[in-house]
Scaffold this active site. Structure first.
Site, PDB file in Angstrom:
ATOM      1  N   GLY C  10       4.292  12.811  -3.256  1.00 21.27           N
ATOM      2  CA  GLY C  10       5.326  12.927  -2.238  1.00 21.27           C
ATOM      3  C   GLY C  10       5.188  11.845  -1.175  1.00 21.27           C
ATOM      4  N   ALA C  11       6.073  11.905  -0.195  1.00 19.90           N
ATOM      5  CA  ALA C  11       5.991  10.992   0.943  1.00 19.90           C
ATOM      6  C   ALA C  11       4.690  11.250   1.694  1.00 19.90           C
ATOM      7  CB  ALA C  11       7.178  11.234   1.877  1.00 19.90           C
ATOM      8  N   GLY C  14      -0.464   9.673   0.311  1.00 27.79           N
ATOM      9  CA  GLY C  14      -1.592   8.778   0.069  1.00 27.79           C
ATOM     10  C   GLY C  14      -1.521   8.115  -1.297  1.00 27.79           C
ATOM     11  N   LYS C  15      -0.361   8.177  -1.953  1.00 24.95           N
ATOM     12  CA  LYS C  15      -0.266   7.642  -3.318  1.00 24.95           C
ATOM     13  C   LYS C  15      -0.431   6.127  -3.373  1.00 24.95           C
ATOM     14  CE  LYS C  15       4.844   7.798  -3.356  1.00 24.95           C
ATOM     15  NZ  LYS C  15       5.029   7.999  -1.898  1.00 24.95           N
ATOM     16  N   HIS C  50       1.256  -1.962   5.053  1.00 22.92           N
ATOM     17  CA  HIS C  50       0.753  -2.073   3.681  1.00 22.92           C
ATOM     18  C   HIS C  50       0.143  -3.451   3.451  1.00 22.92           C
ATOM     19  CE1 HIS C  50       1.847   1.702   1.881  1.00 22.92           C
ATOM     20  NE2 HIS C  50       3.095   1.627   2.305  1.00 22.92           N
ATOM     21  N   ARG C  54      -3.986  -4.830   2.606  1.00 20.78           N
ATOM     22  CA  ARG C  54      -4.399  -5.621   1.447  1.00 20.78           C
ATOM     23  C   ARG C  54      -5.023  -6.963   1.820  1.00 20.78           C
ATOM     24  NH1 ARG C  54       0.713  -4.208   0.017  1.00 20.78           N
ATOM     25  NH2 ARG C  54       1.479  -6.281   0.433  1.00 20.78           N
ATOM     26  N   ASP C  84       4.835  -1.332  -6.586  1.00 22.04           N
ATOM     27  CA  ASP C  84       4.998  -0.294  -5.554  1.00 22.04           C
ATOM     28  C   ASP C  84       6.366  -0.489  -4.893  1.00 22.04           C
ATOM     29  OD1 ASP C  84       4.634   1.617  -3.616  1.00 22.04           O
ATOM     30  OD2 ASP C  84       2.850   0.712  -2.740  1.00 22.04           O
TER      31      ASP C  84
END
Lengths: 183, 183, 183
Positions: C10-11, C14-15, C50, C54, C84
């Site tokens: 889900g939102a 943590g995926k 994000h 990285r 992603d």
């Protein structure tokens, strides 16, 4: 006493296809109990696709939007029954109750579920119910929608407590929440 | 150091009842920390039912919509504390912040969570938190709702990382996401 | 033949972070394929965070909202590719189709998925796809939203059927739905 199985999951999770494959792995002839009154073209298209997916097998289809207990009692000569789905059944019960100006309560749902579970336990074969998970989003602004998700959640808890197997389907894949062995 | 347990699930998944049974299987007396300010009849009815379900046990109830860390510090004589639920706690924090014209951020939530986790770790007993999964539906059109689900998701991740046990409840049945043994 | 991995959730579950850590545990250099066209400040902020997460690693970033199959074909020198996410990819395909007055169908999605799966299988390394679960809330009132969740559900089922590993992330914790060993 029958095997009662509950298959749950979100929209387009593959829960119906999973339940159907499970049913087809069990002895036939099979009965498909459709709880959907076909009320709009979107729904009609879904029903058509579901029907196509079953057509090469020994399925008979019954349409029953409300009286699931009575329908199960009438299918006792059929070793495998698939009821698809409880989401629409609760929706139909809610709609009828609202029309009768007697809004459906969680207690009503528990009573309806007891009758269905009773009929499923009387059934000599396997009864597979498909249901939906609708409680993992944001609280709906619409009061009816809030009530619906409470009632369906209550229904799912009742059926799951009585079931021998409960499986959550996500991305077409099963996650077993409960699996009791036959004694 | 206490045992910190997180119980999560959707609406009407049976998560609160599961958490309560878990708490009652642990040493009493028990403290129930209710984060809900009772603001409408629908809520009042839910609270009444939850309270009824606990009334034959040695529970004391505290109502605390915001200061969970302070409340945990004041319950250190109580071996088992159940906090129900973080969903409303985040909602309350968000509401207060908006009223103060300082919208809550994910960084704020992480700070609040650190304080709560610190207090839970200081606690000599078991602290069970109930939370909700709200991120598995369609992106809400409402901006506040989008923010809420991001903040709650962040909170759940923080608590889950610190917890010894994390259990997702669906259809009243537990699915363990994390289970660390006591050393 | 590559390893194809699907990470769903889900939102704010943590995926993406889970998928990124998984990617970083595999041989580099790594390619991050971002499907998001950056269209609003909220999104821009997410992308910025994000990217920051990285930046201490050997990642190169490609932005590709539509042609995932072509992009995978162009990253065959890269042992680990992270896409992603599919949620936005389906959203982008739907948006383009609507603009072309040819609404996207489930059959179209299956065709697009076959091309992507084919490209992933041609890829010599590991291709990790992040997707979202959006079907576990109340039926959306908005017709486009209903279509979107059907199309994404279809996409997730296709990818999951082809994947060697499928993992659902909740509260930052993995739940493996499928895990095939390398022969």
């Amino acid at each position: 006493m029958s095997r009662l199985i509950l298959i749950t999951g979100g929209a387009r999770s593959g829960k119906s296809a999973f339940a159907q494959q499970l049913a087809e792995s069990l002895p036939g002839p099979h009965t498909y109990v459709a709880t959907s009154p076909v009320t709009d073209p979107e729904m009609a298209e879904r029903v058509r696709k579901h029907r196509l997916a079953r057509e090469n097998h020994d399925w008979q289809t019954l349409e029953e939007p409300l009286d699931l207990a009575g329908t199960l009692a009438r299918t006792e000569d059929c070793p495998t029954v698939l009821v698809d789905c409880l989401t629409l059944w609760i929706n139909n019960l809610m709609y009828r109750a609202t029309n009768n100006r007697q809004p459906l309560t969680e207690e009503d749902v528990e009573e309806h579920c007891r009758a269905v579970i009773g009929a499923a336990h009387q059934h000599p074969g396997t009864v597979i119910f498909v249901t939906g998970e609708v409680g993992l989003g944001i609280v709906p602004e619409n009061r009816e929608a809030r009530l619906f998700r409470d009632l369906l959640g209550r229904c799912n808890q009742s059926l799951a407590a009585a079931a021998r197997q409960v499986t959550l389907v996500a991305c077409g894949l099963p996650l077993h929440l409960k699996q009791e062995n036959t004694p």
